[in-house]
Design a protein around this motif. Structure first.
Motif, PDB file in Angstrom:
ATOM      1  N   VAL A  26       0.910  -1.184  -0.137  1.00  0.00           N
ATOM      2  CA  VAL A  26      -0.187  -0.061  -0.086  1.00  0.00           C
ATOM      3  C   VAL A  26       1.037   1.133  -0.045  1.00  0.00           C
ATOM      4  O   VAL A  26       0.575   2.385  -0.706  1.00  0.00           O
ATOM      5  CB  VAL A  26      -0.814   0.084   1.359  1.00  0.00           C
ATOM      6  CG1 VAL A  26      -1.836   1.533   1.335  1.00  0.00           C
ATOM      7  CG2 VAL A  26      -1.982  -0.975   1.012  1.00  0.00           C
ATOM      8  N   GLU A  27       1.977   1.345   0.837  1.00  0.00           N
ATOM      9  CA  GLU A  27       2.619   2.508   0.868  1.00  0.00           C
ATOM     10  C   GLU A  27       3.468   2.680  -0.435  1.00  0.00           C
ATOM     11  O   GLU A  27       4.012   3.682  -0.614  1.00  0.00           O
ATOM     12  CB  GLU A  27       3.775   2.193   2.101  1.00  0.00           C
ATOM     13  CG  GLU A  27       4.868   3.174   2.219  1.00  0.00           C
ATOM     14  CD  GLU A  27       5.459   3.085   3.455  1.00  0.00           C
ATOM     15  OE1 GLU A  27       6.745   3.973   3.759  1.00  0.00           O
ATOM     16  OE2 GLU A  27       5.580   2.120   3.979  1.00  0.00           O
ATOM     17  N   HIS A  28       3.889   1.471  -1.133  1.00  0.00           N
ATOM     18  CA  HIS A  28       4.700   1.828  -2.348  1.00  0.00           C
ATOM     19  C   HIS A  28       4.068   1.280  -3.648  1.00  0.00           C
ATOM     20  O   HIS A  28       4.888   0.837  -4.601  1.00  0.00           O
ATOM     21  CB  HIS A  28       6.054   0.876  -2.274  1.00  0.00           C
ATOM     22  CG  HIS A  28       6.941   1.358  -0.999  1.00  0.00           C
ATOM     23  ND1 HIS A  28       7.659   2.580  -1.137  1.00  0.00           N
ATOM     24  CD2 HIS A  28       7.096   0.937   0.353  1.00  0.00           C
ATOM     25  CE1 HIS A  28       8.467   2.490   0.058  1.00  0.00           C
ATOM     26  NE2 HIS A  28       7.862   1.604   1.164  1.00  0.00           N
ATOM     27  N   ILE A  29       2.809   1.793  -3.710  1.00  0.00           N
ATOM     28  CA  ILE A  29       2.134   0.926  -4.603  1.00  0.00           C
ATOM     29  C   ILE A  29       2.524   1.659  -6.177  1.00  0.00           C
ATOM     30  O   ILE A  29       2.487   0.846  -7.077  1.00  0.00           O
ATOM     31  CB  ILE A  29       0.585   1.256  -4.561  1.00  0.00           C
ATOM     32  CG1 ILE A  29      -0.319   0.461  -5.630  1.00  0.00           C
ATOM     33  CG2 ILE A  29       0.223   2.604  -4.484  1.00  0.00           C
ATOM     34  CD1 ILE A  29      -1.631   0.008  -5.226  1.00  0.00           C
ATOM     35  N   PHE A  30       2.881   2.878  -5.921  1.00  0.00           N
ATOM     36  CA  PHE A  30       3.415   3.372  -7.397  1.00  0.00           C
ATOM     37  C   PHE A  30       4.794   3.826  -7.537  1.00  0.00           C
ATOM     38  O   PHE A  30       5.021   4.211  -8.568  1.00  0.00           O
ATOM     39  CB  PHE A  30       2.590   4.763  -7.347  1.00  0.00           C
ATOM     40  CG  PHE A  30       1.018   4.950  -7.552  1.00  0.00           C
ATOM     41  CD1 PHE A  30       0.376   4.338  -8.530  1.00  0.00           C
ATOM     42  CD2 PHE A  30       0.287   5.502  -6.250  1.00  0.00           C
ATOM     43  CE1 PHE A  30      -0.968   4.074  -8.693  1.00  0.00           C
ATOM     44  CE2 PHE A  30      -1.182   5.336  -6.364  1.00  0.00           C
ATOM     45  CZ  PHE A  30      -1.803   4.716  -7.443  1.00  0.00           C
ATOM     46  N   THR A  31       5.742   3.374  -6.597  1.00  0.00           N
ATOM     47  CA  THR A  31       6.932   3.707  -6.725  1.00  0.00           C
ATOM     48  C   THR A  31       7.937   2.632  -6.990  1.00  0.00           C
ATOM     49  O   THR A  31       9.197   2.787  -7.634  1.00  0.00           O
ATOM     50  CB  THR A  31       7.404   4.632  -5.382  1.00  0.00           C
ATOM     51  OG1 THR A  31       7.150   3.379  -4.276  1.00  0.00           O
ATOM     52  CG2 THR A  31       6.810   5.681  -4.929  1.00  0.00           C
ATOM     53  N   VAL A  32       7.610   1.576  -6.628  1.00  0.00           N
ATOM     54  CA  VAL A  32       8.397   0.369  -6.747  1.00  0.00           C
ATOM     55  C   VAL A  32       7.922  -0.778  -7.598  1.00  0.00           C
ATOM     56  O   VAL A  32       6.745  -1.082  -7.256  1.00  0.00           O
ATOM     57  CB  VAL A  32       8.785  -0.275  -5.458  1.00  0.00           C
ATOM     58  CG1 VAL A  32       9.924  -1.719  -5.608  1.00  0.00           C
ATOM     59  CG2 VAL A  32       9.443   0.691  -4.694  1.00  0.00           C
ATOM     60  N   ASP A  33       8.423  -1.353  -8.677  1.00  0.00           N
ATOM     61  CA  ASP A  33       8.097  -2.318  -9.345  1.00  0.00           C
ATOM     62  C   ASP A  33       8.745  -3.650  -9.450  1.00  0.00           C
ATOM     63  O   ASP A  33       9.810  -3.745  -9.798  1.00  0.00           O
ATOM     64  CB  ASP A  33       7.915  -1.742 -11.105  1.00  0.00           C
ATOM     65  CG  ASP A  33       7.167  -2.873 -11.919  1.00  0.00           C
ATOM     66  OD1 ASP A  33       6.146  -3.459 -11.244  1.00  0.00           O
ATOM     67  OD2 ASP A  33       7.578  -2.861 -13.011  1.00  0.00           O
ATOM     68  N   GLY A  34       7.900  -4.695  -8.949  1.00  0.00           N
ATOM     69  CA  GLY A  34       8.686  -6.090  -8.826  1.00  0.00           C
ATOM     70  C   GLY A  34       9.343  -6.077  -7.846  1.00  0.00           C
ATOM     71  O   GLY A  34      10.233  -7.102  -7.806  1.00  0.00           O
ATOM     72  N   ALA A  35       9.211  -5.313  -6.600  1.00  0.00           N
ATOM     73  CA  ALA A  35      10.425  -5.682  -5.398  1.00  0.00           C
ATOM     74  C   ALA A  35       9.574  -5.862  -4.380  1.00  0.00           C
ATOM     75  O   ALA A  35       8.305  -5.989  -4.311  1.00  0.00           O
ATOM     76  CB  ALA A  35      11.224  -4.408  -5.422  1.00  0.00           C
ATOM     77  N   GLY A  36      10.131  -6.176  -3.036  1.00  0.00           N
ATOM     78  CA  GLY A  36       9.440  -6.636  -2.008  1.00  0.00           C
ATOM     79  C   GLY A  36      10.268  -5.865  -0.873  1.00  0.00           C
ATOM     80  O   GLY A  36      11.458  -5.353  -0.970  1.00  0.00           O
ATOM     81  N   PRO A  37       9.552  -5.892   0.382  1.00  0.00           N
ATOM     82  CA  PRO A  37      10.171  -5.298   1.510  1.00  0.00           C
ATOM     83  C   PRO A  37      11.248  -6.174   2.128  1.00  0.00           C
ATOM     84  O   PRO A  37      11.298  -7.446   1.904  1.00  0.00           O
ATOM     85  CB  PRO A  37       9.133  -5.250   2.602  1.00  0.00           C
ATOM     86  CG  PRO A  37       8.380  -6.242   2.021  1.00  0.00           C
ATOM     87  CD  PRO A  37       8.184  -6.572   0.652  1.00  0.00           C
ATOM     88  N   THR A  38      12.226  -5.333   2.781  1.00  0.00           N
ATOM     89  CA  THR A  38      13.406  -6.000   3.366  1.00  0.00           C
ATOM     90  C   THR A  38      13.054  -6.551   4.392  1.00  0.00           C
ATOM     91  O   THR A  38      12.018  -6.257   5.149  1.00  0.00           O
ATOM     92  CB  THR A  38      14.693  -5.168   3.494  1.00  0.00           C
ATOM     93  OG1 THR A  38      14.139  -4.219   4.262  1.00  0.00           O
ATOM     94  CG2 THR A  38      14.964  -4.490   2.228  1.00  0.00           C
ATOM     95  N   GLY A  39      13.855  -7.653   5.208  1.00  0.00           N
ATOM     96  CA  GLY A  39      13.646  -8.124   6.510  1.00  0.00           C
ATOM     97  C   GLY A  39      13.856  -7.063   7.670  1.00  0.00           C
ATOM     98  O   GLY A  39      12.927  -7.214   8.598  1.00  0.00           O
ATOM     99  N   LEU A  40      14.610  -6.106   7.398  1.00  0.00           N
ATOM    100  CA  LEU A  40      14.725  -4.941   8.509  1.00  0.00           C
ATOM    101  C   LEU A  40      13.326  -4.162   8.421  1.00  0.00           C
ATOM    102  O   LEU A  40      12.841  -3.890   9.493  1.00  0.00           O
ATOM    103  CB  LEU A  40      15.736  -4.237   8.195  1.00  0.00           C
ATOM    104  CG  LEU A  40      16.281  -2.835   8.956  1.00  0.00           C
ATOM    105  CD1 LEU A  40      16.399  -3.390  10.576  1.00  0.00           C
ATOM    106  CD2 LEU A  40      17.220  -2.221   8.515  1.00  0.00           C
ATOM    107  N   TYR A  41      13.002  -4.205   7.388  1.00  0.00           N
ATOM    108  CA  TYR A  41      11.745  -3.021   7.189  1.00  0.00           C
ATOM    109  C   TYR A  41      10.462  -4.054   7.950  1.00  0.00           C
ATOM    110  O   TYR A  41       9.753  -3.142   8.782  1.00  0.00           O
ATOM    111  CB  TYR A  41      11.222  -2.949   5.745  1.00  0.00           C
ATOM    112  CG  TYR A  41      10.000  -2.142   5.415  1.00  0.00           C
ATOM    113  CD1 TYR A  41      10.053  -0.865   5.683  1.00  0.00           C
ATOM    114  CD2 TYR A  41       9.000  -2.758   5.251  1.00  0.00           C
ATOM    115  CE1 TYR A  41       8.677  -0.203   5.519  1.00  0.00           C
ATOM    116  CE2 TYR A  41       7.586  -1.967   5.300  1.00  0.00           C
ATOM    117  CZ  TYR A  41       7.632  -0.776   5.384  1.00  0.00           C
ATOM    118  OH  TYR A  41       6.323  -0.218   5.137  1.00  0.00           O
TER     119      TYR A  41
END
Length: 66
Positions: A26-41
């Motif tokens: 939801v936070e990164h819907i328009f900014t990142v394509d094909g990536a995922g959150p890191t473990g730290l996040y």
């Protein structure tokens, strides 16, 4: 009636603990394509959600108990 604002805070904290991946989407819907959150996040979001839930319960007890 002062405690009604604490309900969304509690629900947000619960969502942060249970589904941090969805909140990242939801936070990164328009900014990142094909990536995922890191473990730290994910860890930071879960810790923040726990903090939100503790604060909302503590504030509710402070408001409700004389």
């Amino acid at each position: 009636m002062e405690y009604l604002g604490l309900i969304p805070l509690f629900v947000l904290g619960l969502a942060m603990i249970i589904k941090p991946e969805y909140l990242w989407e939801v936070e990164h819907i328009f900014t990142v394509d094909g990536a995922g959150p890191t473990g730290l996040y994910l860890t930071f979001i879960r810790v923040s959600g726990t903090f939100f839930m503790i604060c909302s319960v503590a504030a509710a007890l402070y408001v409700l108990l004389p």
